[in-house]
Scaffold this active site. Structure first.
Site, short mmCIF file in Angstrom:
data_model
loop_
_atom_site.label_atom_id
_atom_site.label_comp_id
_atom_site.label_asym_id
_atom_site.label_seq_id
_atom_site.Cartn_x
_atom_site.Cartn_y
_atom_site.Cartn_z
N ARG A 46 37.06 31.39 35.28
CA ARG A 46 35.93 30.82 36.05
C ARG A 46 34.62 31.06 35.30
O ARG A 46 33.69 30.27 35.36
CB ARG A 46 35.88 31.42 37.46
N HIS A 103 37.32 43.73 36.92
CA HIS A 103 38.05 43.04 37.99
C HIS A 103 39.25 43.87 38.41
O HIS A 103 39.85 44.57 37.58
CB HIS A 103 38.52 41.65 37.54
N ASP A 157 31.06 36.10 38.36
CA ASP A 157 29.66 36.31 38.76
C ASP A 157 28.72 36.52 37.58
O ASP A 157 27.50 36.44 37.73
CB ASP A 157 29.58 37.52 39.70
#
Ligand code: CMX
Length: 440
Positions: A327, A318, A375
């Site tokens: 998340r 990231h 993701d």
């Protein structure tokens, strides 16, 4: 008080803070820029403002000051569910206030009125080749609605007024947020269910209605609610949010702005990574585990093969985060708490990758953050519930991201942010300043 009235009051109360900062403290320095940042994608340069969410590298995202668990805890829940409605989250993102159940009902009722998608949108999407990527269909579908933009109409009316312009952004933003799940469901049914369309159910909240429209089971209603909320916002600098903000800064209306934002979300280094993760995982099973169970050794080998072929490991790394994305954790907890899903072979494989990939990336030594992002975990949930067309996964991200992008540009207009126009320099200038030890 209705959402728009509350927002009006908030924006008017907030404006003097922005005005004072610019007028009295405009020359106060908050950052410096290095050559690295100039060439390296403007990483870490503090030059955007938003109060909708903040991303701390260690802690992860806070929506309006609340962590993900705090957000889920605080907001009114959907009937019979542990998860809040998307509508309550929309109220919260826009205002920073936890809505009462009555205020949530008002937003739900408003969304029912707004969610009617003009039929030309269906004609436009149907005119595309059926093998177009669903993100193309979503972006085109959103852009098609531009012709009825209330903000654009206001701008062209000859009565444009900077102080009230946000109200028209709010109108378009609310229409867009209410309609985007309907458009997404239409695309899903068009592409993968032989154009078998299901009408919206006016008795259902947004997440539940999306589940209903794509023919999903009861449990999937919570998946949709959780998914749209988790993907909504990640402060302003990510590609989709920044693109939306940038395009809207030219006073392009919300449809132009979000269609552009979606085109950025469709990049494999951004939102498309969720489809890439599923693709990587299934190919791993096919290539490395044909007649054997996956092991950490086989995963390690596959990860190195990916890195050595010059590709990135999707779902890991990231630009801002320096720890496991909350998340990711939130979705992992959903899997662990869902009987069936926690024993699903694909979930177990994704969990095993989590045990191995950070070590491999650390050993390679390039990625600043070896930990999983949102993701890495999202596709396996969709897969489990039978949504196996993984090129659709970024569309789900796009439905959620609309909430954050639309809340942000409503406030951008409310506070009168300027057209964005950073200054560029030439390579020769950088070389000259490099020699001199800084810009003279
Ligand atoms: N696999 C392999 N290499 C990686 C990597 C990964 N998952 N993450 C970073 N790197 C590499 C970068 O490609 C870069 O290599 P070069 O020096 O050769 O260019 C180096 O490590 C340094 O990169 P970084 O500063 O750690 O990361 P960036 O801020 O440049 O990029 C991101 C961030 C997300 C694009 C990157 O980590 C990546 O490509 N991840 C995989 C794709 C992905 O999961 N994207 C989704 C992010 C979340 C989202 O937006 O949805």
């Amino acid at each position: 008080m209705a959402l728009k009235e509350t927002l009006k009051q908030k924006i008017e109360e907030f404006r003097p803070r922005t005005t004072r900062l610019v007028k009295e403290f405009g020359k106060v320095k908050i950052d410096e820029v290095t050559i690295d940042q100039c060439i390296g994608g403007a990483r870490d340069i503090r030059c955007l403002v938003t109060d909708i969410s903040y991303l701390d590298p260690q802690e992860g995202i806070r929506f309006r000051g609340k962590t993900i668990p705090e957000t889920f805890e605080a907001l009114p829940k959907a009937p019979g569910s542990k998860y809040p409605t998307v509508e309550s989250f929309w109220y919260f993102l826009l205002t920073g206030d936890v809505p009462t159940p009555a205020q949530v009902d008002e937003v739900c009722a408003e969304f029912k009125k707004r969610q009617v998608v003009p039929s030309y949108v269906w004609d436009t999407i149907r005119a595309l080749p059926r093998d177009s990527h669903p993100m193309v269909m979503l972006s085109v579908g959103i852009l098609a609605m531009q012709k009825d933009s209330k903000f654009c109409g206001f701008y062209n009316s000859g009565k444009f007024n900077k102080m009230t312009a946000w109200e028209y952004v709010y109108e378009d933003a609310s229409d867009l947020v209410a309609r985007i799940p309907i458009v997404a469901a239409f695309i899903y049914n068009l592409k993968y269910r032989g154009d078998f369309q299901i009408a919206p159910d006016p008795s259902l909240d947004m997440g539940a209605n999306f589940a209903h429209m794509i023919g999903q089971c009861e449990e999937y209603k919570d998946v949709a609610r959780m998914y749209f909320i988790l993907h909504s916002d990640h402060e302003s600098g990510n590609v989709s949010a920044h693109t939306t903000h940038l395009v809207h800064s030219a006073l392009s209306d919300p449809y132009y702005a979000y269609s552009a934002g979606l085109n950025g979300l469709a990049g494999p280094l951004h939102g498309l990574a969720n489809q890439e993760v599923l693709d990587w995982t299934l190919k791993f099973q096919e290539k490395y585990c044909k007649d054997k169970e996956p092991t950490k050794e086989l995963i390690t080998q596959a990860l190195w093969d990916t890195l050595n072929s010059g590709q990135v490991i999707p779902g890991y790394g990231h630009a801002v985060l320096r720890k496991t994305d909350p998340r990711y954790t939130s979705q992992r907890e959903f899997c662990l708490n869902t009987p069936g899903l926690k024993d699903d072979p694909l979930f177990k494989l994704v969990a095993m990758i989590f045990e191995v990939a950070p070590g491999v990336l650390t050993e390679q030594g390039k990625a600043k953050n070896p930990w999983p992002n949102v993701d890495a975990q999202s596709g396996v949930i969709q897969w489990y519930y039978g949504l196996r067309e993984w090129d659709f996964y970024t569309v789900l991200f796009g439905v959620g991201r609309a909430l954050g992008c639309m809340a942000n540009i409503t406030w951008d207009r409310g506070l009168g942010y300027a057209i964005e126009r950073p200054k560029s320099v030439t390579t020769a200038m950088l070389e000259k300043w490099a020699e001199a030890g800084g810009r003279q």
